[in-house]
Enzyme design. Structure first.
Site, PDB file in Angstrom:
ATOM      1  N   ASP A  63      23.409 -15.837  -3.412  1.00 58.54           N
ATOM      2  CA  ASP A  63      23.530 -15.076  -2.163  1.00 58.54           C
ATOM      3  C   ASP A  63      24.812 -15.431  -1.405  1.00 58.54           C
ATOM      4  O   ASP A  63      25.619 -14.562  -1.065  1.00 58.54           O
ATOM      5  CB  ASP A  63      22.285 -15.266  -1.282  1.00 58.54           C
ATOM      6  CG  ASP A  63      21.807 -16.704  -1.188  1.00 58.54           C
ATOM      7  OD1 ASP A  63      22.431 -17.578  -1.816  1.00 58.54           O
ATOM      8  OD2 ASP A  63      20.818 -16.956  -0.475  1.00 58.54           O
ATOM      9  N   ASP A  95      10.412 -12.538 -13.735  1.00 59.39           N
ATOM     10  CA  ASP A  95      11.183 -13.417 -14.610  1.00 59.39           C
ATOM     11  C   ASP A  95      10.285 -14.329 -15.429  1.00 59.39           C
ATOM     12  O   ASP A  95      10.725 -14.917 -16.404  1.00 59.39           O
ATOM     13  CB  ASP A  95      12.167 -14.252 -13.777  1.00 59.39           C
ATOM     14  CG  ASP A  95      13.596 -13.791 -13.981  1.00 59.39           C
ATOM     15  OD1 ASP A  95      13.795 -12.801 -14.697  1.00 59.39           O
ATOM     16  OD2 ASP A  95      14.504 -14.433 -13.441  1.00 59.39           O
TER      17      ASP A  95
HETATM   18  O1  LIG Z   1      15.305 -17.619 -12.266  1.00 59.78           O
HETATM   19  C1  LIG Z   1      14.895 -17.122 -11.206  1.00 59.78           C
HETATM   20  C2  LIG Z   1      14.701 -17.890 -10.033  1.00 59.78           C
HETATM   21  C3  LIG Z   1      14.214 -17.267  -8.880  1.00 59.78           C
HETATM   22  N1  LIG Z   1      13.931 -15.936  -8.892  1.00 59.78           N
HETATM   23  C4  LIG Z   1      13.423 -15.281  -7.656  1.00 59.78           C
HETATM   24  O2  LIG Z   1      14.218 -15.669  -6.573  1.00 59.78           O
HETATM   25  C5  LIG Z   1      13.470 -15.587  -5.374  1.00 59.78           C
HETATM   26  C6  LIG Z   1      13.740 -16.787  -4.484  1.00 59.78           C
HETATM   27  O3  LIG Z   1      13.252 -17.931  -5.083  1.00 59.78           O
HETATM   28  P1  LIG Z   1      12.496 -19.100  -4.279  1.00 59.78           P
HETATM   29  O4  LIG Z   1      11.848 -19.986  -5.268  1.00 59.78           O
HETATM   30  O5  LIG Z   1      11.677 -18.503  -3.186  1.00 59.78           O
HETATM   31  O6  LIG Z   1      13.724 -19.904  -3.712  1.00 59.78           O
HETATM   32  P2  LIG Z   1      14.156 -20.276  -2.208  1.00 59.78           P
HETATM   33  O7  LIG Z   1      14.867 -21.592  -2.248  1.00 59.78           O
HETATM   34  O8  LIG Z   1      13.050 -20.132  -1.240  1.00 59.78           O
HETATM   35  O9  LIG Z   1      15.218 -19.120  -1.980  1.00 59.78           O
HETATM   36  C7  LIG Z   1      16.254 -19.148  -1.046  1.00 59.78           C
HETATM   37  O10 LIG Z   1      17.476 -19.538  -1.674  1.00 59.78           O
HETATM   38  C8  LIG Z   1      17.866 -18.733  -2.793  1.00 59.78           C
HETATM   39  C9  LIG Z   1      19.180 -19.274  -3.339  1.00 59.78           C
HETATM   40  O11 LIG Z   1      20.139 -19.320  -2.349  1.00 59.78           O
HETATM   41  C10 LIG Z   1      17.986 -17.276  -2.348  1.00 59.78           C
HETATM   42  O12 LIG Z   1      18.275 -16.476  -3.464  1.00 59.78           O
HETATM   43  C11 LIG Z   1      16.677 -16.834  -1.727  1.00 59.78           C
HETATM   44  O13 LIG Z   1      16.717 -15.498  -1.316  1.00 59.78           O
HETATM   45  C12 LIG Z   1      16.375 -17.723  -0.541  1.00 59.78           C
HETATM   46  O14 LIG Z   1      15.148 -17.325   0.084  1.00 59.78           O
HETATM   47  C13 LIG Z   1      12.017 -15.434  -5.769  1.00 59.78           C
HETATM   48  O15 LIG Z   1      11.621 -14.111  -5.495  1.00 59.78           O
HETATM   49  C14 LIG Z   1      12.017 -15.705  -7.263  1.00 59.78           C
HETATM   50  O16 LIG Z   1      11.068 -14.947  -7.929  1.00 59.78           O
HETATM   51  C15 LIG Z   1      14.118 -15.188 -10.037  1.00 59.78           C
HETATM   52  O17 LIG Z   1      13.843 -13.991 -10.042  1.00 59.78           O
HETATM   53  N2  LIG Z   1      14.595 -15.791 -11.159  1.00 59.78           N
END
Ligand SMILES: O=c1ccn([C@@H]2O[C@H](COP(=O)(O)OP(=O)(O)O[C@H]3O[C@H](CO)[C@@H](O)[C@H](O)[C@H]3O)[C@@H](O)[C@H]2O)c(=O)[nH]1
Ligand SMILES: [Mn+2]
Length: 443
Positions: free
Chosen positions: A326, A27
Protein backbone atom coordinates in the site's frame (compact mmCIF):
# COMPACT_ATOMS: atom_id res chain seq x y z
CA UNK A 1 -17.87 -15.62 8.58
CA UNK A 2 -15.89 -12.37 8.80
CA UNK A 3 -15.27 -12.13 5.08
CA UNK A 4 -18.89 -13.09 4.32
CA UNK A 5 -19.95 -10.08 6.39
CA UNK A 6 -17.41 -7.90 4.57
CA UNK A 7 -18.85 -8.87 1.19
CA UNK A 8 -22.50 -8.53 2.24
CA UNK A 9 -21.84 -5.06 3.67
CA UNK A 10 -20.60 -3.75 0.32
CA UNK A 11 -23.09 -5.69 -1.82
CA UNK A 12 -25.75 -3.73 0.07
CA UNK A 13 -24.30 -0.32 -0.83
CA UNK A 14 -26.78 2.40 -1.80
CA UNK A 15 -25.60 2.33 -5.37
CA UNK A 16 -27.14 1.23 -8.71
CA UNK A 17 -26.97 -2.51 -8.50
CA UNK A 18 -26.10 -2.97 -12.19
CA UNK A 19 -22.89 -1.02 -11.65
CA UNK A 20 -21.75 -2.89 -8.57
CA UNK A 21 -19.55 -6.00 -8.57
CA UNK A 22 -17.85 -7.66 -5.63
CA UNK A 23 -14.76 -9.77 -6.27
CA UNK A 24 -13.39 -11.89 -3.48
CA UNK A 25 -9.82 -13.13 -3.53
CA UNK A 26 -9.22 -16.33 -1.55
CA UNK A 27 -5.47 -16.70 -1.24
CA UNK A 28 -5.95 -19.67 1.05
CA UNK A 29 -7.62 -21.50 -1.86
CA UNK A 30 -10.18 -23.22 0.35
CA UNK A 31 -13.39 -24.83 -0.87
CA UNK A 32 -14.86 -24.03 2.53
CA UNK A 33 -14.54 -20.31 1.69
CA UNK A 34 -16.27 -20.94 -1.63
CA UNK A 35 -19.01 -22.79 0.23
CA UNK A 36 -19.39 -19.85 2.68
CA UNK A 37 -19.83 -17.56 -0.32
CA UNK A 38 -22.44 -19.83 -1.90
CA UNK A 39 -24.34 -19.44 1.34
CA UNK A 40 -23.73 -15.67 1.29
CA UNK A 41 -25.13 -15.46 -2.25
CA UNK A 42 -28.34 -17.19 -1.09
CA UNK A 43 -28.64 -14.99 1.98
CA UNK A 44 -27.99 -11.82 -0.07
CA UNK A 45 -31.28 -12.42 -1.91
CA UNK A 46 -33.04 -11.70 1.41
CA UNK A 47 -30.58 -9.31 3.00
CA UNK A 48 -30.34 -6.76 0.16
CA UNK A 49 -34.10 -6.09 -0.18
CA UNK A 50 -34.42 -6.00 3.63
CA UNK A 51 -31.73 -3.28 3.83
CA UNK A 52 -33.19 -1.35 0.90
CA UNK A 53 -36.77 -1.43 2.11
CA UNK A 54 -35.98 -0.49 5.71
CA UNK A 55 -33.13 1.89 4.89
CA UNK A 56 -30.90 -0.07 7.26
CA UNK A 57 -27.76 1.86 8.22
CA UNK A 58 -25.67 -1.09 9.46
CA UNK A 59 -25.37 -3.21 6.31
CA UNK A 60 -22.98 -5.69 7.80
CA UNK A 61 -25.34 -8.42 9.11
CA UNK A 62 -23.18 -9.30 12.10
CA UNK A 63 -23.00 -5.65 13.20
CA UNK A 64 -26.71 -5.12 12.50
CA UNK A 65 -27.90 -8.09 14.55
CA UNK A 66 -25.22 -7.74 17.20
CA UNK A 67 -25.73 -4.03 17.82
CA UNK A 68 -26.43 -3.07 21.44
CA UNK A 69 -29.23 -0.85 20.21
CA UNK A 70 -30.60 -2.89 17.29
CA UNK A 71 -33.06 -1.38 14.84
CA UNK A 72 -36.23 -3.48 14.55
CA UNK A 73 -38.36 -3.87 11.47
CA UNK A 74 -41.25 -6.28 10.76
CA UNK A 75 -38.94 -8.80 9.05
CA UNK A 76 -35.99 -8.46 11.43
CA UNK A 77 -36.60 -11.74 13.32
CA UNK A 78 -37.10 -13.73 10.14
CA UNK A 79 -33.91 -12.36 8.52
CA UNK A 80 -31.97 -12.87 11.73
CA UNK A 81 -33.04 -16.53 11.81
CA UNK A 82 -31.81 -16.93 8.23
CA UNK A 83 -28.50 -15.28 9.09
CA UNK A 84 -28.05 -17.52 12.13
CA UNK A 85 -28.79 -20.68 10.19
CA UNK A 86 -26.27 -19.62 7.52
CA UNK A 87 -23.72 -18.96 10.26
CA UNK A 88 -24.31 -22.36 11.85
CA UNK A 89 -24.00 -24.15 8.50
CA UNK A 90 -20.75 -22.35 7.65
CA UNK A 91 -19.28 -22.90 11.10
CA UNK A 92 -20.26 -26.58 11.05
CA UNK A 93 -18.56 -27.06 7.72
CA UNK A 94 -15.43 -25.29 8.97
CA UNK A 95 -15.38 -27.37 12.16
CA UNK A 96 -15.73 -30.60 10.20
CA UNK A 97 -13.42 -29.51 7.40
CA UNK A 98 -15.74 -30.99 4.78
CA UNK A 99 -19.05 -30.14 3.15
CA UNK A 100 -21.84 -32.63 3.61
CA UNK A 101 -24.03 -33.37 0.58
CA UNK A 102 -27.21 -32.04 2.25
CA UNK A 103 -25.68 -28.58 2.17
CA UNK A 104 -25.33 -28.54 -1.59
CA UNK A 105 -28.60 -27.43 -3.10
CA UNK A 106 -27.80 -26.32 -6.64
CA UNK A 107 -26.38 -28.39 -9.43
CA UNK A 108 -23.61 -25.92 -10.33
CA UNK A 109 -22.38 -25.91 -6.74
CA UNK A 110 -21.10 -29.46 -6.60
CA UNK A 111 -19.48 -28.93 -9.98
CA UNK A 112 -17.63 -25.86 -8.64
CA UNK A 113 -16.56 -27.68 -5.48
CA UNK A 114 -15.31 -30.65 -7.49
CA UNK A 115 -12.40 -28.47 -8.68
CA UNK A 116 -10.73 -29.28 -5.35
CA UNK A 117 -9.12 -32.52 -6.41
CA UNK A 118 -6.60 -34.54 -4.38
CA UNK A 119 -3.54 -32.60 -5.49
CA UNK A 120 -5.17 -29.23 -4.75
CA UNK A 121 -3.21 -27.47 -1.97
CA UNK A 122 -3.13 -23.79 -0.90
CA UNK A 123 0.40 -23.54 -2.39
CA UNK A 124 -0.23 -25.50 -5.56
CA UNK A 125 -3.47 -25.34 -7.47
CA UNK A 126 -5.05 -24.12 -10.71
CA UNK A 127 -7.02 -20.87 -10.84
CA UNK A 128 -10.64 -20.98 -9.74
CA UNK A 129 -13.03 -18.23 -10.83
CA UNK A 130 -16.64 -18.87 -9.87
CA UNK A 131 -19.51 -16.48 -10.59
CA UNK A 132 -21.89 -16.79 -7.66
CA UNK A 133 -24.32 -14.02 -8.59
CA UNK A 134 -24.75 -12.40 -11.95
CA UNK A 135 -26.33 -9.03 -12.38
CA UNK A 136 -29.11 -9.04 -14.96
CA UNK A 137 -29.76 -12.79 -14.50
CA UNK A 138 -30.03 -13.51 -10.78
CA UNK A 139 -32.71 -11.76 -8.75
CA UNK A 140 -33.38 -11.19 -5.07
CA UNK A 141 -36.60 -12.44 -3.44
CA UNK A 142 -38.47 -9.31 -4.52
CA UNK A 143 -37.46 -9.76 -8.16
CA UNK A 144 -34.97 -6.90 -8.01
CA UNK A 145 -31.48 -7.36 -9.49
CA UNK A 146 -28.40 -8.25 -7.46
CA UNK A 147 -24.76 -7.15 -7.85
CA UNK A 148 -22.22 -9.50 -9.39
CA UNK A 149 -20.47 -11.67 -6.85
CA UNK A 150 -17.36 -13.48 -8.02
CA UNK A 151 -15.09 -15.84 -6.09
CA UNK A 152 -11.43 -15.97 -7.20
CA UNK A 153 -8.63 -18.17 -6.03
CA UNK A 154 -5.63 -17.33 -8.20
CA UNK A 155 -3.34 -20.04 -9.48
CA UNK A 156 -0.54 -20.92 -7.09
CA UNK A 157 2.55 -22.88 -7.85
CA UNK A 158 5.53 -23.58 -5.62
CA UNK A 159 7.87 -22.52 -8.42
CA UNK A 160 6.26 -19.10 -9.05
CA UNK A 161 6.42 -16.28 -6.49
CA UNK A 162 2.94 -15.22 -5.35
CA UNK A 163 3.91 -11.72 -4.13
CA UNK A 164 1.52 -11.83 -1.19
CA UNK A 165 -1.35 -9.35 -1.13
CA UNK A 166 0.00 -7.26 -4.02
CA UNK A 167 -0.11 -10.37 -6.23
CA UNK A 168 -3.69 -11.07 -5.13
CA UNK A 169 -4.74 -7.48 -5.83
CA UNK A 170 -3.27 -7.58 -9.32
CA UNK A 171 -5.23 -10.73 -10.10
CA UNK A 172 -8.37 -8.98 -8.84
CA UNK A 173 -7.58 -6.02 -11.11
CA UNK A 174 -7.21 -8.26 -14.16
CA UNK A 175 -10.11 -10.62 -13.55
CA UNK A 176 -12.45 -7.68 -12.87
CA UNK A 177 -11.17 -6.04 -16.09
CA UNK A 178 -12.13 -9.09 -18.13
CA UNK A 179 -15.56 -9.36 -16.51
CA UNK A 180 -16.95 -5.92 -15.72
CA UNK A 181 -14.13 -3.37 -16.08
CA UNK A 182 -15.76 -0.75 -13.84
CA UNK A 183 -13.83 2.54 -13.88
CA UNK A 184 -13.70 2.84 -10.07
CA UNK A 185 -12.32 0.21 -7.71
CA UNK A 186 -12.56 -0.10 -3.94
CA UNK A 187 -9.92 -2.12 -2.08
CA UNK A 188 -11.23 -3.68 1.12
CA UNK A 189 -9.52 -6.07 3.53
CA UNK A 190 -11.33 -9.19 4.63
CA UNK A 191 -11.18 -8.05 8.27
CA UNK A 192 -13.06 -4.81 7.56
CA UNK A 193 -16.65 -4.01 6.62
CA UNK A 194 -18.59 -1.07 5.31
CA UNK A 195 -20.22 0.95 8.05
CA UNK A 196 -22.01 3.45 5.82
CA UNK A 197 -24.00 2.57 2.68
CA UNK A 198 -23.45 6.06 1.22
CA UNK A 199 -19.66 5.73 1.04
CA UNK A 200 -19.39 5.19 -2.76
CA UNK A 201 -21.36 8.39 -3.34
CA UNK A 202 -19.01 10.27 -1.04
CA UNK A 203 -15.98 9.00 -2.92
CA UNK A 204 -17.57 9.80 -6.29
CA UNK A 205 -18.22 13.39 -5.16
CA UNK A 206 -14.45 13.82 -5.31
CA UNK A 207 -13.63 11.56 -8.24
CA UNK A 208 -16.29 13.05 -10.55
CA UNK A 209 -16.02 16.69 -9.47
CA UNK A 210 -14.96 18.59 -12.61
CA UNK A 211 -13.28 21.25 -10.47
CA UNK A 212 -10.92 18.62 -9.02
CA UNK A 213 -7.39 18.18 -10.29
CA UNK A 214 -7.66 15.70 -13.22
CA UNK A 215 -4.67 13.92 -11.73
CA UNK A 216 -6.75 12.86 -8.72
CA UNK A 217 -6.17 9.11 -8.64
CA UNK A 218 -7.75 7.86 -5.43
CA UNK A 219 -9.75 8.79 -2.36
CA UNK A 220 -8.55 7.25 0.88
CA UNK A 221 -10.79 6.65 3.91
CA UNK A 222 -9.22 6.02 7.32
CA UNK A 223 -9.23 2.57 8.87
CA UNK A 224 -11.26 2.76 12.05
CA UNK A 225 -11.03 -0.23 14.36
CA UNK A 226 -13.64 -1.80 16.59
CA UNK A 227 -13.35 -4.26 19.44
CA UNK A 228 -10.01 -2.89 20.66
CA UNK A 229 -8.98 -3.45 24.33
CA UNK A 230 -10.29 -0.73 26.60
CA UNK A 231 -6.92 0.93 27.12
CA UNK A 232 -5.59 -0.03 23.68
CA UNK A 233 -2.27 -1.03 25.20
CA UNK A 234 -0.84 -1.98 21.80
CA UNK A 235 -1.81 1.32 20.16
CA UNK A 236 -3.81 -0.70 17.62
CA UNK A 237 -6.11 2.23 16.88
CA UNK A 238 -3.24 3.89 14.95
CA UNK A 239 -4.62 7.32 15.80
CA UNK A 240 -1.36 9.10 14.99
CA UNK A 241 -1.60 7.67 11.46
CA UNK A 242 -5.23 8.37 10.71
CA UNK A 243 -5.70 11.56 12.73
CA UNK A 244 -2.32 13.24 12.25
CA UNK A 245 -0.20 11.87 9.42
CA UNK A 246 -2.80 11.29 6.73
CA UNK A 247 -4.59 14.66 7.23
CA UNK A 248 -1.11 16.21 7.07
CA UNK A 249 -0.25 14.46 3.81
CA UNK A 250 -3.63 15.58 2.50
CA UNK A 251 -2.22 19.11 2.45
CA UNK A 252 0.56 17.94 0.09
CA UNK A 253 0.06 15.51 -2.82
CA UNK A 254 -2.38 13.47 -0.74
CA UNK A 255 -2.38 10.58 1.70
CA UNK A 256 -0.72 7.24 1.22
CA UNK A 257 -3.01 4.32 0.42
CA UNK A 258 -3.79 2.48 3.66
CA UNK A 259 -4.31 -0.96 2.07
CA UNK A 260 -8.05 -0.87 2.60
CA UNK A 261 -10.78 1.72 2.10
CA UNK A 262 -9.29 3.30 -1.04
CA UNK A 263 -11.47 4.20 -4.05
CA UNK A 264 -9.20 4.27 -7.13
CA UNK A 265 -9.77 5.20 -10.71
CA UNK A 266 -8.92 1.95 -12.46
CA UNK A 267 -6.69 3.88 -14.87
CA UNK A 268 -4.14 4.77 -12.17
CA UNK A 269 -2.99 1.17 -12.40
CA UNK A 270 -2.21 1.47 -16.09
CA UNK A 271 0.32 4.30 -16.12
CA UNK A 272 0.90 7.97 -15.33
CA UNK A 273 -1.89 10.56 -15.79
CA UNK A 274 -0.75 11.65 -19.26
CA UNK A 275 -0.37 8.07 -20.57
CA UNK A 276 -3.80 6.75 -19.63
CA UNK A 277 -6.93 8.04 -21.38
CA UNK A 278 -9.86 9.24 -19.27
CA UNK A 279 -12.10 6.30 -18.38
CA UNK A 280 -15.26 5.91 -20.37
CA UNK A 281 -17.82 5.85 -17.58
CA UNK A 282 -20.32 3.86 -19.62
CA UNK A 283 -17.83 1.22 -20.57
CA UNK A 284 -19.46 -2.18 -20.13
CA UNK A 285 -18.38 -5.64 -20.98
CA UNK A 286 -21.11 -6.88 -23.30
CA UNK A 287 -20.82 -10.64 -22.74
CA UNK A 288 -22.36 -12.47 -19.82
CA UNK A 289 -19.75 -12.94 -17.10
CA UNK A 290 -20.67 -16.61 -17.10
CA UNK A 291 -20.00 -17.02 -20.81
CA UNK A 292 -17.34 -19.48 -21.83
CA UNK A 293 -15.01 -16.90 -23.43
CA UNK A 294 -15.18 -14.48 -20.47
CA UNK A 295 -14.53 -17.27 -17.97
CA UNK A 296 -11.67 -18.64 -20.07
CA UNK A 297 -10.05 -15.20 -20.16
CA UNK A 298 -10.64 -14.68 -16.40
CA UNK A 299 -8.91 -18.00 -15.63
CA UNK A 300 -6.10 -17.11 -17.99
CA UNK A 301 -5.33 -13.76 -16.29
CA UNK A 302 -5.53 -15.42 -12.84
CA UNK A 303 -2.67 -17.74 -13.82
CA UNK A 304 0.62 -17.47 -11.95
CA UNK A 305 2.73 -17.23 -15.12
CA UNK A 306 0.56 -14.57 -16.75
CA UNK A 307 2.66 -11.65 -15.51
CA UNK A 308 5.99 -12.95 -16.83
CA UNK A 309 7.42 -10.54 -19.39
CA UNK A 310 4.60 -8.04 -18.88
CA UNK A 311 4.54 -4.57 -17.31
CA UNK A 312 2.60 -5.83 -14.29
CA UNK A 313 4.15 -4.56 -11.06
CA UNK A 314 6.75 -2.50 -12.94
CA UNK A 315 4.43 -0.03 -14.66
CA UNK A 316 1.04 -1.52 -13.92
CA UNK A 317 -0.95 -2.55 -10.88
CA UNK A 318 0.32 -2.91 -7.34
CA UNK A 319 4.10 -2.98 -7.05
CA UNK A 320 5.98 -6.02 -5.69
CA UNK A 321 9.09 -6.26 -3.57
CA UNK A 322 7.65 -5.43 -0.16
CA UNK A 323 5.08 -6.67 2.33
CA UNK A 324 3.58 -3.15 2.51
CA UNK A 325 2.32 -2.84 -1.04
CA UNK A 326 0.00 0.00 0.00
CA UNK A 327 2.69 2.52 1.03
CA UNK A 328 5.05 1.46 -1.76
CA UNK A 329 2.48 1.54 -4.56
CA UNK A 330 0.96 4.86 -3.50
CA UNK A 331 4.42 6.47 -3.20
CA UNK A 332 5.21 5.34 -6.76
CA UNK A 333 1.79 6.45 -8.03
CA UNK A 334 2.36 9.90 -6.56
CA UNK A 335 5.79 9.86 -8.18
CA UNK A 336 4.02 9.32 -11.52
CA UNK A 337 1.97 12.47 -10.86
CA UNK A 338 -1.21 10.98 -9.35
CA UNK A 339 -2.78 12.83 -6.42
CA UNK A 340 -5.00 11.57 -3.65
CA UNK A 341 -7.53 12.93 -1.18
CA UNK A 342 -8.31 12.02 2.40
CA UNK A 343 -11.97 11.62 3.30
CA UNK A 344 -12.70 11.24 6.99
CA UNK A 345 -16.47 11.45 7.56
CA UNK A 346 -17.97 11.63 11.05
CA UNK A 347 -19.58 8.21 10.73
CA UNK A 348 -16.66 5.88 9.93
CA UNK A 349 -16.97 4.57 6.40
CA UNK A 350 -15.28 1.27 7.30
CA UNK A 351 -14.71 -0.58 10.53
CA UNK A 352 -12.07 -3.23 10.96
CA UNK A 353 -10.07 -5.37 13.32
CA UNK A 354 -6.67 -4.61 14.78
CA UNK A 355 -4.45 -6.92 16.86
CA UNK A 356 -5.63 -7.19 20.46
CA UNK A 357 -3.08 -9.68 21.76
CA UNK A 358 0.69 -9.58 22.00
CA UNK A 359 1.24 -12.43 19.53
CA UNK A 360 -0.78 -10.81 16.71
CA UNK A 361 0.60 -7.39 17.50
CA UNK A 362 4.24 -8.56 17.32
CA UNK A 363 3.47 -10.45 14.14
CA UNK A 364 2.00 -7.37 12.48
CA UNK A 365 4.76 -5.07 13.75
CA UNK A 366 7.39 -7.44 12.43
CA UNK A 367 5.66 -7.65 9.04
CA UNK A 368 5.30 -3.88 8.76
CA UNK A 369 8.87 -3.23 9.94
CA UNK A 370 10.36 -5.64 7.40
CA UNK A 371 8.07 -4.38 4.62
CA UNK A 372 8.74 -0.71 5.29
CA UNK A 373 12.50 -1.20 5.51
CA UNK A 374 12.35 -3.09 2.20
CA UNK A 375 10.93 0.12 0.70
CA UNK A 376 13.34 2.39 2.61
CA UNK A 377 16.36 0.60 1.15
CA UNK A 378 14.93 -0.06 -2.31
CA UNK A 379 15.82 1.65 -5.55
CA UNK A 380 12.66 3.70 -5.16
CA UNK A 381 13.27 4.77 -1.57
CA UNK A 382 11.18 7.84 -0.72
CA UNK A 383 14.27 9.53 0.69
CA UNK A 384 16.06 9.45 -2.68
CA UNK A 385 13.47 8.77 -5.37
CA UNK A 386 10.37 10.11 -3.53
CA UNK A 387 11.75 13.54 -2.66
CA UNK A 388 12.75 14.03 -6.31
CA UNK A 389 9.67 12.58 -8.00
CA UNK A 390 6.89 13.87 -5.70
CA UNK A 391 8.18 16.75 -3.59
CA UNK A 392 10.59 17.20 -0.73
CA UNK A 393 7.83 17.26 1.90
CA UNK A 394 5.78 14.39 0.48
CA UNK A 395 8.93 12.31 0.05
CA UNK A 396 9.82 12.97 3.70
CA UNK A 397 6.31 11.94 4.78
CA UNK A 398 6.68 8.59 3.01
CA UNK A 399 10.23 8.31 4.38
CA UNK A 400 8.87 8.83 7.89
CA UNK A 401 6.85 5.64 7.40
CA UNK A 402 9.50 3.61 5.70
CA UNK A 403 12.11 4.30 8.42
CA UNK A 404 9.44 3.70 11.09
CA UNK A 405 11.17 0.57 12.48
CA UNK A 406 14.33 2.55 13.21
CA UNK A 407 12.44 4.68 15.71
CA UNK A 408 12.55 1.61 17.96
CA UNK A 409 16.21 2.34 18.70
CA UNK A 410 15.90 5.87 20.22
CA UNK A 411 12.57 4.98 21.86
CA UNK A 412 14.08 1.92 23.56
CA UNK A 413 17.08 3.93 24.74
CA UNK A 414 14.77 6.62 26.06
CA UNK A 415 12.65 4.01 27.85
CA UNK A 416 15.57 2.56 29.80
CA UNK A 417 18.39 5.07 30.01
CA UNK A 418 16.83 7.67 32.37
CA UNK A 419 15.76 4.97 34.85
CA UNK A 420 19.18 3.30 34.77
CA UNK A 421 20.83 6.68 35.26
CA UNK A 422 18.57 7.44 38.21
CA UNK A 423 19.31 4.08 39.86
CA UNK A 424 23.03 4.61 39.40
CA UNK A 425 22.88 8.30 40.37
CA UNK A 426 24.50 9.14 37.08
CA UNK A 427 23.69 12.28 35.19
CA UNK A 428 22.85 11.86 31.51
CA UNK A 429 21.84 15.43 30.75
CA UNK A 430 24.34 18.30 30.93
CA UNK A 431 24.01 20.68 33.89
CA UNK A 432 22.07 23.77 32.90
CA UNK A 433 23.93 27.04 33.12
CA UNK A 434 22.42 30.40 32.06
CA UNK A 435 24.23 30.39 28.71
CA UNK A 436 22.56 27.07 27.82
CA UNK A 437 18.96 28.23 28.09
CA UNK A 438 17.98 27.39 24.52
CA UNK A 439 19.43 23.90 24.95
CA UNK A 440 17.61 23.49 28.27
CA UNK A 441 14.36 24.39 26.58
CA UNK A 442 15.04 21.79 23.94
CA UNK A 443 15.53 19.08 26.57
O1 LIG B 1 -0.63 -13.23 0.93
C1 LIG B 1 -1.57 -12.51 1.29
C2 LIG B 1 -1.56 -11.79 2.51
C3 LIG B 1 -2.67 -11.02 2.86
N1 LIG B 1 -3.75 -10.95 2.03
C4 LIG B 1 -4.92 -10.12 2.41
O2 LIG B 1 -4.47 -8.86 2.83
C5 LIG B 1 -5.41 -8.29 3.72
C6 LIG B 1 -4.70 -7.62 4.89
O3 LIG B 1 -4.08 -8.58 5.66
P1 LIG B 1 -4.06 -8.55 7.27
O4 LIG B 1 -3.59 -9.87 7.75
O5 LIG B 1 -5.36 -8.01 7.77
O6 LIG B 1 -2.88 -7.54 7.53
P2 LIG B 1 -2.81 -6.14 8.32
O7 LIG B 1 -1.44 -6.01 8.91
O8 LIG B 1 -3.96 -5.95 9.23
O9 LIG B 1 -2.94 -5.17 7.08
C7 LIG B 1 -2.53 -3.84 7.05
O10 LIG B 1 -1.24 -3.74 6.42
C8 LIG B 1 -1.16 -4.29 5.11
C9 LIG B 1 0.25 -4.10 4.59
O11 LIG B 1 0.62 -2.77 4.64
C10 LIG B 1 -2.20 -3.61 4.21
O12 LIG B 1 -2.19 -4.22 2.95
C11 LIG B 1 -3.57 -3.76 4.83
O13 LIG B 1 -4.57 -3.17 4.05
C12 LIG B 1 -3.56 -3.11 6.20
O14 LIG B 1 -4.85 -3.22 6.82
C13 LIG B 1 -6.36 -9.39 4.13
O15 LIG B 1 -7.60 -9.16 3.50
C14 LIG B 1 -5.71 -10.65 3.60
O16 LIG B 1 -6.64 -11.59 3.19
C15 LIG B 1 -3.76 -11.65 0.84
O17 LIG B 1 -4.74 -11.60 0.11
N2 LIG B 1 -2.68 -12.40 0.50
MN1 LIG C 1 -5.90 -6.44 9.09
Amino acid sequence: MGVVNTALSVMAYDYPIEKLSVYLSDDGGSKLTLFAFMEAARFAAHWLPYCRKNKVVERCPKAHFGSSNPSRFPETDQIKTMYESMRVRVENVIKRGSISHDYITKQGESEALSRWTDGFTPQNHPPVVQVLLENGKDKDVTGHGVPNLVYISREKSTDSPHHFKAGALNVLLRVSATMTNAPVILTLDSDMYSNDPQTPLRALCYLLDPSMDPKLGYVQFPQVFHGINKNDIYGGELRHVFEVHLPGMDGLAGPTHAGSGGFFWRRVFYGCPSETPEMNLDQRVSHSIKSREVLAMAHHVAGCKYENQTKWSRKMGFRYGTLVEDVYTSCLLQGEGWKSIYCNPKRPAFLGKSPINLHDFLNQTMRWSVGLLEVAFSRYSPITFGVRSISLLSGLCFAHYTFWAIWAIPVTIYAFLPQLALLNSASIFPKVCPSMHPLALYY
